[in-house]
Design a protein around this motif. Sequence first.
Motif, PDB file in Angstrom:
ATOM      1  N   GLY A 163       0.817  -1.209   0.000  1.00 31.08           N
ATOM      2  CA  GLY A 163       0.000   0.000   0.000  1.00 31.08           C
ATOM      3  C   GLY A 163       0.847   1.253   0.000  1.00 31.08           C
ATOM      4  O   GLY A 163       0.518   2.245  -0.655  1.00 31.08           O
ATOM      5  N   ASN A 164       1.958   1.214   0.708  1.00 26.10           N
ATOM      6  CA  ASN A 164       2.858   2.365   0.756  1.00 26.10           C
ATOM      7  C   ASN A 164       3.478   2.643  -0.615  1.00 26.10           C
ATOM      8  O   ASN A 164       3.654   3.797  -1.009  1.00 26.10           O
ATOM      9  N   ILE A 165       3.829   1.567  -1.328  1.00 30.92           N
ATOM     10  CA  ILE A 165       4.405   1.728  -2.660  1.00 30.92           C
ATOM     11  C   ILE A 165       3.377   2.359  -3.595  1.00 30.92           C
ATOM     12  O   ILE A 165       3.695   3.273  -4.369  1.00 30.92           O
ATOM     13  N   PHE A 166       2.140   1.891  -3.514  1.00 31.99           N
ATOM     14  CA  PHE A 166       1.076   2.445  -4.346  1.00 31.99           C
ATOM     15  C   PHE A 166       0.872   3.927  -4.056  1.00 31.99           C
ATOM     16  O   PHE A 166       0.788   4.749  -4.974  1.00 31.99           O
ATOM     17  N   ILE A 167       0.789   4.272  -2.778  1.00 34.75           N
ATOM     18  CA  ILE A 167       0.565   5.669  -2.392  1.00 34.75           C
ATOM     19  C   ILE A 167       1.716   6.550  -2.864  1.00 34.75           C
ATOM     20  O   ILE A 167       1.512   7.655  -3.380  1.00 34.75           O
ATOM     21  N   GLN A 168       2.954   6.059  -2.698  1.00 36.92           N
ATOM     22  CA  GLN A 168       4.119   6.817  -3.126  1.00 36.92           C
ATOM     23  C   GLN A 168       4.110   7.043  -4.641  1.00 36.92           C
ATOM     24  O   GLN A 168       4.334   8.154  -5.117  1.00 36.92           O
ATOM     25  N   GLU A 169       3.838   5.984  -5.393  1.00 35.75           N
ATOM     26  CA  GLU A 169       3.824   6.090  -6.857  1.00 35.75           C
ATOM     27  C   GLU A 169       2.690   6.979  -7.334  1.00 35.75           C
ATOM     28  O   GLU A 169       2.876   7.803  -8.234  1.00 35.75           O
ATOM     29  N   PHE A 170       1.526   6.822  -6.745  1.00 37.61           N
ATOM     30  CA  PHE A 170       0.382   7.639  -7.156  1.00 37.61           C
ATOM     31  C   PHE A 170       0.632   9.108  -6.839  1.00 37.61           C
ATOM     32  O   PHE A 170       0.294   9.995  -7.635  1.00 37.61           O
ATOM     33  N   GLY A 171       1.223   9.365  -5.686  1.00 37.36           N
ATOM     34  CA  GLY A 171       1.545  10.742  -5.322  1.00 37.36           C
ATOM     35  C   GLY A 171       2.537  11.371  -6.278  1.00 37.36           C
ATOM     36  O   GLY A 171       2.424  12.554  -6.628  1.00 37.36           O
ATOM     37  N   MET A 172       3.514  10.584  -6.732  1.00 37.63           N
ATOM     38  CA  MET A 172       4.501  11.085  -7.676  1.00 37.63           C
ATOM     39  C   MET A 172       3.866  11.414  -9.032  1.00 37.63           C
ATOM     40  O   MET A 172       4.313  12.328  -9.733  1.00 37.63           O
ATOM     41  N   ASN A 173       2.815  10.672  -9.394  1.00 38.85           N
ATOM     42  CA  ASN A 173       2.168  10.864 -10.696  1.00 38.85           C
ATOM     43  C   ASN A 173       1.028  11.876 -10.657  1.00 38.85           C
ATOM     44  O   ASN A 173       0.530  12.271 -11.720  1.00 38.85           O
ATOM     45  N   LEU A 174       0.605  12.301  -9.454  1.00 32.57           N
ATOM     46  CA  LEU A 174      -0.620  13.088  -9.332  1.00 32.57           C
ATOM     47  C   LEU A 174      -0.564  14.398 -10.116  1.00 32.57           C
ATOM     48  O   LEU A 174      -1.521  14.738 -10.827  1.00 32.57           O
ATOM     49  N   ARG A 175       0.537  15.117 -10.011  1.00 32.30           N
ATOM     50  CA  ARG A 175       0.643  16.382 -10.750  1.00 32.30           C
ATOM     51  C   ARG A 175       0.574  16.139 -12.250  1.00 32.30           C
ATOM     52  O   ARG A 175      -0.075  16.891 -12.983  1.00 32.30           O
ATOM     53  N   SER A 176       1.228  15.078 -12.696  1.00 31.29           N
ATOM     54  CA  SER A 176       1.195  14.734 -14.121  1.00 31.29           C
ATOM     55  C   SER A 176      -0.217  14.368 -14.554  1.00 31.29           C
ATOM     56  O   SER A 176      -0.661  14.767 -15.638  1.00 31.29           O
ATOM     57  N   VAL A 177      -0.929  13.629 -13.737  1.00 29.28           N
ATOM     58  CA  VAL A 177      -2.307  13.230 -14.052  1.00 29.28           C
ATOM     59  C   VAL A 177      -3.196  14.451 -14.197  1.00 29.28           C
ATOM     60  O   VAL A 177      -3.994  14.560 -15.141  1.00 29.28           O
ATOM     61  N   ILE A 178      -3.061  15.388 -13.284  1.00 34.76           N
ATOM     62  CA  ILE A 178      -3.869  16.612 -13.347  1.00 34.76           C
ATOM     63  C   ILE A 178      -3.541  17.399 -14.608  1.00 34.76           C
ATOM     64  O   ILE A 178      -4.441  17.897 -15.307  1.00 34.76           O
ATOM     65  N   THR A 179      -2.259  17.505 -14.920  1.00 32.28           N
ATOM     66  CA  THR A 179      -1.836  18.251 -16.106  1.00 32.28           C
ATOM     67  C   THR A 179      -2.394  17.637 -17.379  1.00 32.28           C
ATOM     68  O   THR A 179      -2.954  18.338 -18.244  1.00 32.28           O
ATOM     69  N   TRP A 180      -2.257  16.313 -17.521  1.00 33.67           N
ATOM     70  CA  TRP A 180      -2.757  15.638 -18.720  1.00 33.67           C
ATOM     71  C   TRP A 180      -4.285  15.721 -18.804  1.00 33.67           C
ATOM     72  O   TRP A 180      -4.843  15.887 -19.895  1.00 33.67           O
ATOM     73  N   SER A 181      -4.957  15.602 -17.674  1.00 34.86           N
ATOM     74  CA  SER A 181      -6.416  15.651 -17.668  1.00 34.86           C
ATOM     75  C   SER A 181      -6.926  17.023 -18.116  1.00 34.86           C
ATOM     76  O   SER A 181      -7.826  17.127 -18.954  1.00 34.86           O
ATOM     77  N   VAL A 182      -6.341  18.072 -17.559  1.00 37.83           N
ATOM     78  CA  VAL A 182      -6.751  19.433 -17.929  1.00 37.83           C
ATOM     79  C   VAL A 182      -6.397  19.713 -19.387  1.00 37.83           C
ATOM     80  O   VAL A 182      -7.196  20.304 -20.134  1.00 37.83           O
ATOM     81  N   ALA A 183      -5.215  19.278 -19.810  1.00 37.83           N
ATOM     82  CA  ALA A 183      -4.772  19.536 -21.185  1.00 37.83           C
ATOM     83  C   ALA A 183      -5.691  18.880 -22.209  1.00 37.83           C
ATOM     84  O   ALA A 183      -6.054  19.498 -23.222  1.00 37.83           O
ATOM     85  N   THR A 184      -6.080  17.630 -21.970  1.00 37.46           N
ATOM     86  CA  THR A 184      -6.953  16.943 -22.921  1.00 37.46           C
ATOM     87  C   THR A 184      -8.348  17.561 -22.939  1.00 37.46           C
ATOM     88  O   THR A 184      -8.974  17.675 -24.012  1.00 37.46           O
ATOM     89  N   ALA A 185      -8.842  17.994 -21.782  1.00 38.91           N
ATOM     90  CA  ALA A 185     -10.155  18.636 -21.733  1.00 38.91           C
ATOM     91  C   ALA A 185     -10.136  19.960 -22.500  1.00 38.91           C
ATOM     92  O   ALA A 185     -11.072  20.269 -23.252  1.00 38.91           O
ATOM     93  N   VAL A 186      -9.078  20.741 -22.317  1.00 39.36           N
ATOM     94  CA  VAL A 186      -8.960  22.021 -23.033  1.00 39.36           C
ATOM     95  C   VAL A 186      -8.812  21.781 -24.529  1.00 39.36           C
ATOM     96  O   VAL A 186      -9.401  22.491 -25.356  1.00 39.36           O
ATOM     97  N   LEU A 187      -8.020  20.761 -24.907  1.00 40.27           N
ATOM     98  CA  LEU A 187      -7.842  20.432 -26.328  1.00 40.27           C
ATOM     99  C   LEU A 187      -9.175  20.072 -26.966  1.00 40.27           C
ATOM    100  O   LEU A 187      -9.495  20.519 -28.079  1.00 40.27           O
ATOM    101  N   LEU A 188      -9.958  19.270 -26.278  1.00 42.78           N
ATOM    102  CA  LEU A 188     -11.280  18.910 -26.787  1.00 42.78           C
ATOM    103  C   LEU A 188     -12.162  20.143 -26.953  1.00 42.78           C
ATOM    104  O   LEU A 188     -12.856  20.293 -27.967  1.00 42.78           O
ATOM    105  N   LEU A 189     -12.141  21.023 -25.967  1.00 38.46           N
ATOM    106  CA  LEU A 189     -12.959  22.238 -26.025  1.00 38.46           C
ATOM    107  C   LEU A 189     -12.587  23.090 -27.239  1.00 38.46           C
ATOM    108  O   LEU A 189     -13.459  23.542 -27.987  1.00 38.46           O
TER     109      LEU A 189
END
Length: 269
Positions: free
Chosen positions: A3-29
């Motif tokens: 569980g600790n490994i998952f939390i650590q990895e997810f936390g490391m990717n969170l900023r990237s996930v937000i960036t990609w999510s917002v970017a794709t939504a704006v691109l679609l718009l």
Amino acid sequence: MKGNIFIQEFGMNLRSVITWSVATAVLLLVLISVLSSIAVDAQLLEETLAEFPEQLLVAFGMEDLNLSTVLGYFSFAFMFVQLCLAIQAAYYGFSLVSIEERELTADFLLAKPVGRSQILTSKLAAALSGLLITDIVVWVSSIVLIQLFRGDETYNAGALYLLLLSVIAFQLFFLGVGLVVSLLVRRVRSVTPYAMALAFGMYVLNAFGDMLGENTIENITPFKHFDPGYIIDNGSFNLPLVSISLVVIVISFAGSYLLYRRRDIPAPV
């Protein structure tokens, strides 16, 4: 520990996930709003497209595209979204296990009381969770934008949902291939060039395969397997081609576990 490994990895990717999510939504718009305004004058649009070289239209999947319909211009816009999703998934695949090797911290992780298979499973779960968040944003954005810009036009909702559902397998292809390639090479010094090369390489293979009429070339890329135009026009997947992606996904993930369990992990000197 898992569980600790998952939390650590997810936390490391969170900023990237937000960036990609917002970017794709704006691109679609941007794409849907522009294309929908152009599509108002369908005749002028068809005359304009007729002036383009046939090879160029084929390369961008526009030879049989009807941009005067809401799903027609959405399928065209979605090709660019697919490219973004491919880069994101490939980036996560290449960086999944290479980041510790590159920063020489892998031996610290492997010294913990957890097996390599469990480590890889936790890392994959974190990457898949991030991709799923981006996919949900794409799904919601697509449905909302189509409702906003369709006017009084009716459309095949089943075909739309099928296209949106395809992004899961589409991203799994790039995640799996990126992961297995990172384990086959000695060391991934920079993830971005690998991810860009894989995503754009597959896109170019699809474009040139169409232009040259070489089915063998285009059939190896998921951009052809999950072609938005085909899914929208037929309301179904091209099952023989989709099965190729599924086979590659299974082989990639199974091979990744075998390779990771046997991999010689570099340690700091």
